[in-house]
Design an enzyme around this catalytic site. Structure first.
Site, mmCIF file in Angstrom:
data_model
loop_
_atom_site.group_PDB
_atom_site.id
_atom_site.type_symbol
_atom_site.label_atom_id
_atom_site.label_comp_id
_atom_site.label_asym_id
_atom_site.label_seq_id
_atom_site.Cartn_x
_atom_site.Cartn_y
_atom_site.Cartn_z
ATOM 1 N N SER A 70 0.829 -1.216 0.000
ATOM 2 C CA SER A 70 0.000 0.000 0.000
ATOM 3 C C SER A 70 0.858 1.258 0.000
ATOM 4 O O SER A 70 1.964 1.276 0.569
ATOM 5 C CB SER A 70 -0.861 -0.024 1.262
ATOM 6 O OG SER A 70 -1.404 1.240 1.504
ATOM 7 N N TYR A 87 -1.934 -0.329 10.177
ATOM 8 C CA TYR A 87 -2.163 -0.910 8.845
ATOM 9 C C TYR A 87 -0.899 -0.785 7.983
ATOM 10 O O TYR A 87 -0.445 -1.763 7.374
ATOM 11 C CB TYR A 87 -3.339 -0.193 8.170
ATOM 12 C CG TYR A 87 -3.511 -0.525 6.707
ATOM 13 C CD1 TYR A 87 -3.963 -1.778 6.304
ATOM 14 C CD2 TYR A 87 -3.217 0.418 5.714
ATOM 15 C CE1 TYR A 87 -4.114 -2.092 4.955
ATOM 16 C CE2 TYR A 87 -3.373 0.120 4.366
ATOM 17 C CZ TYR A 87 -3.821 -1.139 3.990
ATOM 18 O OH TYR A 87 -3.966 -1.434 2.653
HETATM 19 P P1 NAD Z 1 -11.529 -5.571 0.411
HETATM 20 O O1 NAD Z 1 -11.758 -5.512 1.882
HETATM 21 O O2 NAD Z 1 -12.660 -5.237 -0.490
HETATM 22 O O3 NAD Z 1 -10.950 -6.993 0.010
HETATM 23 C C1 NAD Z 1 -10.208 -7.798 0.897
HETATM 24 C C2 NAD Z 1 -10.850 -9.174 0.907
HETATM 25 O O4 NAD Z 1 -10.083 -10.002 1.776
HETATM 26 C C3 NAD Z 1 -12.287 -9.163 1.455
HETATM 27 O O5 NAD Z 1 -13.168 -9.790 0.551
HETATM 28 C C4 NAD Z 1 -12.186 -9.942 2.770
HETATM 29 O O6 NAD Z 1 -13.356 -10.697 3.046
HETATM 30 C C5 NAD Z 1 -10.961 -10.814 2.521
HETATM 31 N N1 NAD Z 1 -10.304 -11.184 3.781
HETATM 32 C C6 NAD Z 1 -10.007 -10.374 4.822
HETATM 33 N N2 NAD Z 1 -9.435 -11.078 5.809
HETATM 34 C C7 NAD Z 1 -9.377 -12.364 5.369
HETATM 35 C C8 NAD Z 1 -8.897 -13.564 5.951
HETATM 36 N N3 NAD Z 1 -8.401 -13.589 7.190
HETATM 37 N N4 NAD Z 1 -8.970 -14.696 5.215
HETATM 38 C C9 NAD Z 1 -9.500 -14.690 3.963
HETATM 39 N N5 NAD Z 1 -9.977 -13.590 3.372
HETATM 40 C C10 NAD Z 1 -9.918 -12.436 4.074
HETATM 41 O O7 NAD Z 1 -10.289 -4.597 0.138
HETATM 42 P P2 NAD Z 1 -9.684 -4.064 -1.235
HETATM 43 O O8 NAD Z 1 -9.868 -2.610 -1.230
HETATM 44 O O9 NAD Z 1 -10.143 -4.886 -2.359
HETATM 45 O O10 NAD Z 1 -8.139 -4.356 -0.976
HETATM 46 C C11 NAD Z 1 -7.461 -5.492 -1.501
HETATM 47 C C12 NAD Z 1 -6.005 -5.430 -1.086
HETATM 48 O O11 NAD Z 1 -5.400 -4.236 -1.582
HETATM 49 C C13 NAD Z 1 -5.780 -5.405 0.424
HETATM 50 O O12 NAD Z 1 -4.625 -6.149 0.705
HETATM 51 C C14 NAD Z 1 -5.561 -3.937 0.726
HETATM 52 O O13 NAD Z 1 -4.809 -3.769 1.900
HETATM 53 C C15 NAD Z 1 -4.812 -3.507 -0.514
HETATM 54 N N6 NAD Z 1 -4.923 -2.069 -0.809
HETATM 55 C C16 NAD Z 1 -6.121 -1.545 -1.189
HETATM 56 C C17 NAD Z 1 -6.208 -0.194 -1.496
HETATM 57 C C18 NAD Z 1 -7.506 0.443 -1.928
HETATM 58 O O14 NAD Z 1 -7.512 1.667 -2.176
HETATM 59 N N7 NAD Z 1 -8.609 -0.266 -2.056
HETATM 60 C C19 NAD Z 1 -5.061 0.616 -1.397
HETATM 61 C C20 NAD Z 1 -3.864 0.043 -1.005
HETATM 62 C C21 NAD Z 1 -3.797 -1.314 -0.732
#
Ligand code: NAD
Length: 329
Positions: free
Chosen positions: A128, A153
């Site tokens: 991130s 985080y």
């Molecule tokens: P999201 O919460 O929509 O997706 C994450 C998914 O992981 C969810 O469906 C959740 O149910 C699943 N999950 C969480 N804990 C779990 C576990 N213990 N076992 C199995 N599944 C689990 O989030 P997102 O926005 O799609 O983010 C996806 C990735 O990208 C994450 O790693 C997040 O940290 C990273 N990220 C996202 C952004 C953003 O702007 N959306 C920015 C930087 C990094």
């Protein structure tokens, strides 16, 4: 055809990644625990159109569960892992750092352990932009020092990068750590500002407006992120001895004030602002240097903020028109 294990494939980014990889002829195994960080019905909907696809396997499970992971790796010939499952969100991590550590760090090590045990040596991992903290120098470059995290985080994401290097060094697992910069577009998480503000403006409620509106984000459209993930898989498939950290952003910053203005214009509604101080853990600005992504992966983000917001609002209105609404939390 490759078999790709996607973790978190029911989430915002993961569900788009699964759609794209399936369309490109791959087999997908999606492990997701459908947690209630936001309404799990949204996640059910994100996966529903793929459930009948013979190339798609959904495993409702937790990446903290090593026995479950062992079974998945034992019973499938996995070529690549795309690890996106995490507890996302900066502010909630301040209230529950132990949960963030358990899912984001331990969960990631569990997957790397399985890769080591079963000889899977291609690994793409979501990091991130938050690892940059309040980096003074812009744009943020992968070679900048990221030792000064300002949220649990961010600290967990930095740990994943460090563990990634460790497993690459010890066990020759090729790794690309992708630092995503604020991702938006259809299916965006409802806790993220663009989606949350759209809900609030639509129902004529106040939006929490932190600081003086000058804080800036490098918003990245989901299709560009999916392309970056895809190019990373391709790069890993074509190359050995890889450990790379790569920014995936748009390399354009938008202030909080202009983000709200763009939404107002697209929704044709006025926002009511509730002025609040900056939140602890929030960074002042994110701004990606994407030259490494361009040179290494051929990444070339194409979606301007105005166009991306148009697409988001179009999707949002369509969802609102259906009976199964995406409701604000
Ligand atoms: P999201 O919460 O929509 O997706 C994450 C998914 O992981 C969810 O469906 C959740 O149910 C699943 N999950 C969480 N804990 C779990 C576990 N213990 N076992 C199995 N599944 C689990 O989030 P997102 O926005 O799609 O983010 C996806 C990735 O990208 C994450 O790693 C997040 O940290 C990273 N990220 C996202 C952004 C953003 O702007 N959306 C920015 C930087 C990094």
């Amino acid at each position: 055809m490759s078999t790709i294990l996607v973790t978190g494939g029911a989430g915002f980014i993961g569900s788009h990644v699964c759609d794209f990889l399936l369309n490109n002829g791959n087999e997908i195994i999606n492990i997701d625990n459908f947690n209630d960080f936001y309404d799990p019905k949204i996640k059910e909907k994100n996966v529903s159109h793929n459930l009948r696809n013979p190339n798609y396997k959904l495993i409702r499970g937790d990446i903290r569960d090593l026995d479950l992971l062992d079974n998945v790796f034992k019973n499938n010939e996995i070529n690549v892992v795309v690890h996106l499952a995490a507890m996302a969100g900066v502010r909630p991590s301040i209230n529950d750092p132990l949960l963030y550590e358990e899912v984001n760090v331990k969960g990631t090590i569990n997957l790397m352990e399985m890769c080591k045990k079963y000889g899977v040596n291609k690994f793409v991992c979501a990091s991130s932009s938050s690892v940059y903290g309040n980096n003074k120098k812009v744009p943020f470059c992968e070679t900048d020092v990221v030792d000064y995290s300002i949220s649990p985080y961010a600290a967990t994401k930095k740990s994943c990068e460090v563990f990634g290097h460790t497993y690459h060094h010890l066990y020759n697992i090729d790794m690309i750590m992708l630092r995503f910069f604020t991702v938006y577009g259809p299916r965006q998480r409802p806790d993220l500002a663009i989606h949350k503000f759209t809900n609030l403006i639509s129902e004529n409620s106040e939006i929490p407006f932190y600081g003086d509106g000058s804080s800036e984000r490098d918003y990245t459209y989901i299709d560009d992120i999916v392309d970056g993930v895809f190019q990373s898989i391709r790069y890993l498939t074509d190359n050995d001895k890889v450990y790379e950290i790569v920014n995936l952003g748009e390399s354009e910053t938008i202030s909080l004030s202009s983000m709200v203005e763009t939404l107002e214009n697209e929704l044709n509604l006025d926002a009511k602002l509730k002025l609040l101080p900056m939140q602890p853990g929030d960074v002042i600005r994110t701004f990606a240097d994407i030259s490494k992504a361009k040179n290494l992966l051929g990444y070339n983000p194409k979606t301007s903020f105005n166009k991306g917001i148009k697409e988001f609002v179009k999707w949002y209105k369509k969802e609102q028109g259906k009976s199964n609404k995406y409701l604000p939390l």
